[in-house]
Design an enzyme around this catalytic site. Structure first.
Site, PDB file in Angstrom:
ATOM      1  CG  HIS A 197      -4.008  -0.300  -2.096  1.00  0.00           C
ATOM      2  ND1 HIS A 197      -2.984  -1.088  -2.562  1.00  0.00           N
ATOM      3  CD2 HIS A 197      -4.141  -0.597  -0.768  1.00  0.00           C
ATOM      4  CE1 HIS A 197      -2.506  -1.815  -1.569  1.00  0.00           C
ATOM      5  NE2 HIS A 197      -3.184  -1.537  -0.474  1.00  0.00           N
ATOM      6  CG  ASP A 221      -2.163  -5.612  -1.556  1.00  0.00           C
ATOM      7  OD1 ASP A 221      -3.246  -5.654  -0.962  1.00  0.00           O
ATOM      8  OD2 ASP A 221      -1.076  -5.449  -0.997  1.00  0.00           O
ATOM      9  CD  GLN A 256      -0.425  -8.705   1.221  1.00  0.00           C
ATOM     10  OE1 GLN A 256       0.130  -7.659   0.940  1.00  0.00           O
ATOM     11  NE2 GLN A 256      -1.061  -8.897   2.360  1.00  0.00           N
ATOM     12  NE  ARG A 314       3.631  -8.414   6.536  1.00  0.00           N
ATOM     13  CZ  ARG A 314       2.316  -8.457   6.459  1.00  0.00           C
ATOM     14  NH1 ARG A 314       1.646  -9.311   7.215  1.00  0.00           N
ATOM     15  NH2 ARG A 314       1.663  -7.665   5.644  1.00  0.00           N
ATOM     16  CE  LYS A 335      -8.318  -7.318   9.843  1.00  0.00           C
ATOM     17  NZ  LYS A 335      -7.175  -8.194   9.567  1.00  0.00           N
ATOM     18  CG  HIS A 376      -5.834  -0.991   2.358  1.00  0.00           C
ATOM     19  ND1 HIS A 376      -4.464  -0.892   2.365  1.00  0.00           N
ATOM     20  CD2 HIS A 376      -6.286   0.155   2.930  1.00  0.00           C
ATOM     21  CE1 HIS A 376      -4.101   0.251   2.918  1.00  0.00           C
ATOM     22  NE2 HIS A 376      -5.195   0.902   3.278  1.00  0.00           N
ATOM     23  CB  CYS A 430      -1.009  -0.006   1.143  1.00  0.00           C
ATOM     24  SG  CYS A 430      -0.499  -0.782   2.661  1.00  0.00           S
TER      25      CYS A 430
END
Length: 656
Positions: free
Chosen positions: A397, A395, A393, A375, A481, A527, A346
């Site tokens: 946005h 992902d 991901q 991570r 979320k 997101h 993001c």
């Protein structure tokens, strides 16, 4: 005067259905249950009072909302499993009186206790005797007795026992907040809650023994972690054990190896999956499926680097949140530069939005990326594809105006529902994950922005008529979320897909657009990741379908089985024709009997077997055998291709 005193000694208890019952002050949840029916009271494990789970025998001092918790409630199960950890500790104490007990919490399915056996050996061979002792102790129906204790007395108690673990835990507790629980001959430092007595525990299974470092720190002593699970009925334990056996057959690590989907290498690094050709093809089809849906919904694809400057993640707040869980910084020849492997996509997308001026006419702007993030998970927490150190991901946005938030959120819900329906995840609930109202320090942003974001999610979920539950404290650090909690084919729950509303990152990155009033405004950010991470999603999908993927996802949709080598040339011709229809498969031209080829194709989970012999060669056809459906008769290649394409179209809901 007596009547006046009685009035003031009564309190109002509001039940979940809105019913209000008047009871004596300091009555317990169990008292209330008994007043309703003895049958109900026999099933009450704990109570939820004003949103907090407490002992069913804890006095209620003032008017409150109350929910009686039984085995049918998640918090009821959790309370029983917490109490079962204490019961296991009591059984272990019987056989190992010198053992020291660290922590013993409930987990998603069962409980564990971390134990220092002080040099004595303990293995899985010892589990049976502990199980038997637990059952014996449970029959005594010993009460779980709660006692408030001063810090001084608590320290004195565990100093006498020479227990370094409880003493260390006590260091972080404030005087006046410390409680002990005792059942039978076992006393533990614990805040509770617990079930009324051990008799509720009827069926016991200790499932595994593992190593665990004290407080998860590899520098500390390694303890023995014992896992277990309990039930109020033996039939439920038997059902659970059958499910575990089925889960072993469906284990994505086992099937991933058998189907040639992925592997790991110590030389590459723990938690860093390597996708094999079959797995890569599967993953690319999933990505293509979502990209087509996203393109139709107005998303634009972007690509961002795998690393970012430290300042980027300081600005976003990810450095503060994930800094300790990140890989070490990447140094360059410039001493003023410091980079990190990106923990999230993001912040990069915020910078893309900011790279050019935006007008209200440009909104909503939707950026999508299959972006890999990193991570540093502890090695003991890594597990196949479900817990890794590098994952991709799906992902996206969305940057939109305040007025567009709810509709955009609902549009994303539609995409998630399409994904779940297509992949036959039909049993799910939508979890509205809000911040913890009692501990706002772990979140960023103003109360006003949080209130707006939470309201938008709840309204959108209600308007889409989703089956929802609210969980406090489960929000992302920058916003609330909606998490989709999906049950797989054997009843296990997974979190797949998430949508988040964020007023905070646009503030941090000073994102702007020019409104119709010619003034600058701050956009709202949504997101979303319908799959979540590709690695975890594929793992869950493998276990959900047991490796029998939907036809459109299967790497080899057919295998051609010539009954002798003289039909190999015709088999190749059939394969080439099917490839022209974009139907994927292979030829098994081994010098083996046709029965063995069919058995091998079944084990390899090939959806279609196309048998070719003299009859098929002469008629220019193939004999079709469908996995799980048996013989489908002879078909021309064109007719078989049409048959397969119709099935694929139905799976992808193209005709909906």
């Amino acid at each position: 005067m007596l009547i006046f005193a009685q009035i003031f000694s009564m309190i109002d208890i509001t039940l979940p259905d809105g019913t209000i019952k008047q009871v004596d002050k300091n009555s317990t949840a169990m008292d209330l249950a008994l007043s309703i029916s003895e049958g109900l009271a026999r099933n009450v494990l704990a109570a939820e009072v004003n949103g907090s789970v407490v002992d069913a025998n804890l006095p209620i001092e003032a008017s409150a909302s109350l929910k009686l918790l039984t085995w049918n409630d998640d918090d009821g199960k959790s309370t029983m499993w917490h109490s079962s950890a204490h019961l296991m500790a009591e059984a272990i104490q019987f056989y190992y009186p010198n053992a020291k007990f660290a922590i013993g919490p409930p987990i998603e399915k069962g409980f564990y206790y971390d134990i220092d056996f002080m040099g004595e050996s303990f293995s899985e061979n010892d589990l049976q005797k502990i199980e038997s002792k637990m059952k014996e102790l449970a029959k005594a129906k010993n009460q779980y007795i709660r006692k408030e204790i001063s810090k001084k007395d608590a320290l004195s108690y565990f100093k006498t026992k020479e227990d370094p673990y409880k003493l260390e835990l006590l260091e972080g507790l404030e005087d006046g907040s410390i409680t002990f629980y005792t059942q039978g001959g076992f006393t533990d430092l614990c805040r509770g809650p617990h079930i009324p007595h051990t008799g509720f525990i009827k069926a016991v299974k200790l499932t595994a023994v593992a190593g665990a470092y004290w407080r998860g720190d590899e520098k500390n002593k390694q303890l023995t972690r014992i896992y277990g699970i309990t039930f109020p009925k033996n039939a439920e334990l038997n059902q659970h054990m059958e499910m575990l056996e089925e889960a072993k057959k469906r284990d994505h690590r086992k099937l991933g190896k058998e189907l040639g989907l992925f592997t790991f290498s110590q030389k590459v690094g723990q938690g860093l999956p390597l996708w094999l050709p079959n797995g890569t093809a599967l993953r690319e089809r999933l990505e293509g499926f979502l990209k087509r849906a996203q393109k139709k919904a107005g998303y634009e694809q972007v690509i961002t680097p795998h690393i970012g400057n430290k300042d980027l993640y300081v600005c976003s707040g990810h450095y503060e949140k994930y800094g300790e869980d990140s890989f070490q910084p990447i140094r360059t020849p410039d001493p003023n530069e410091e980079f990190y492997l990106k923990p999230m996509n993001c912040p990069h997308h915020c910078e893309i939005f900011k790279s050019s001026p935006k007008s209200y006419k440009d909104l909503p702007t939707r950026y999508a990326e299959f972006g890999t993030v990193y991570r540093y998970e502890q090695s003991g927490e890594l597990h196949g594809l479900t817990r890794v150190r590098g994952f991709t991901q799906d992902d996206a946005h969305i940057f939109c105006t305040q007025e567009q938030v709810k509709q955009e959120f609902k549009n994303v819900i539609d995409i998630v529902l399409y994904v779940l329906k297509t992949l036959e995840f039909t049993n799910f609930k939508a979890q509205i994950s809000l911040r913890d109202p009692e501990n706002k320090t772990k979140y960023i942003g103003s109360d006003e922005n949080w209130a707006k974001a939470e309201q938008a999610i709840m309204e959108a979920a209600a308007e889409k008529d989703l089956n929802t539950v609210i969980e406090y404290g489960e929000a992302a650090f920058y916003g609330p979320k909606l998490d989709f909690m999906v049950k797989d084919a054997i009843g296990r729950e997974w979190q797949l897909g998430t949508i988040q509303v964020d007023y905070n990152l646009p503030e941090r990155f000073e994102l702007e657009y020019v409104g119709s009033d010619n003034l600058k405004h701050r956009p709202v950010m949504i997101h979303r990741a319908p799959f979540g991470s590709m690695e975890r999603f594929v793992a869950v999908l493998i276990e959900h379908c047991g490796g029998d993927f939907p036809l459109w996802l299967t790497t080899n949709q057919f295998v051609i089985l010539p009954i002798s080598e003289k039909f190999n040339e015709y088999a190749q011709k059939v394969s080439d024709l099917l490839n022209n229809y974009d139907i994927r498969g292979l030829i098994d031209d081994r010098n083996e009997k046709i029965g063995k080829k069919i058995r091998d194709a079944e084990l390899a989970k090939r959806p279609f077997m196309l048998v070719i012999g003299e009859k098929e060669f002469d008629a220019n056809t193939v004999a079709v055998r469908q996995r799980g459906q048996g013989d489908q008769g002879s078909m021309s290649v064109d007719k078989f291709a049409e048959f397969v394409q119709d099935l694929v179209n139905k799976e992808l809901a193209i005709n909906d």
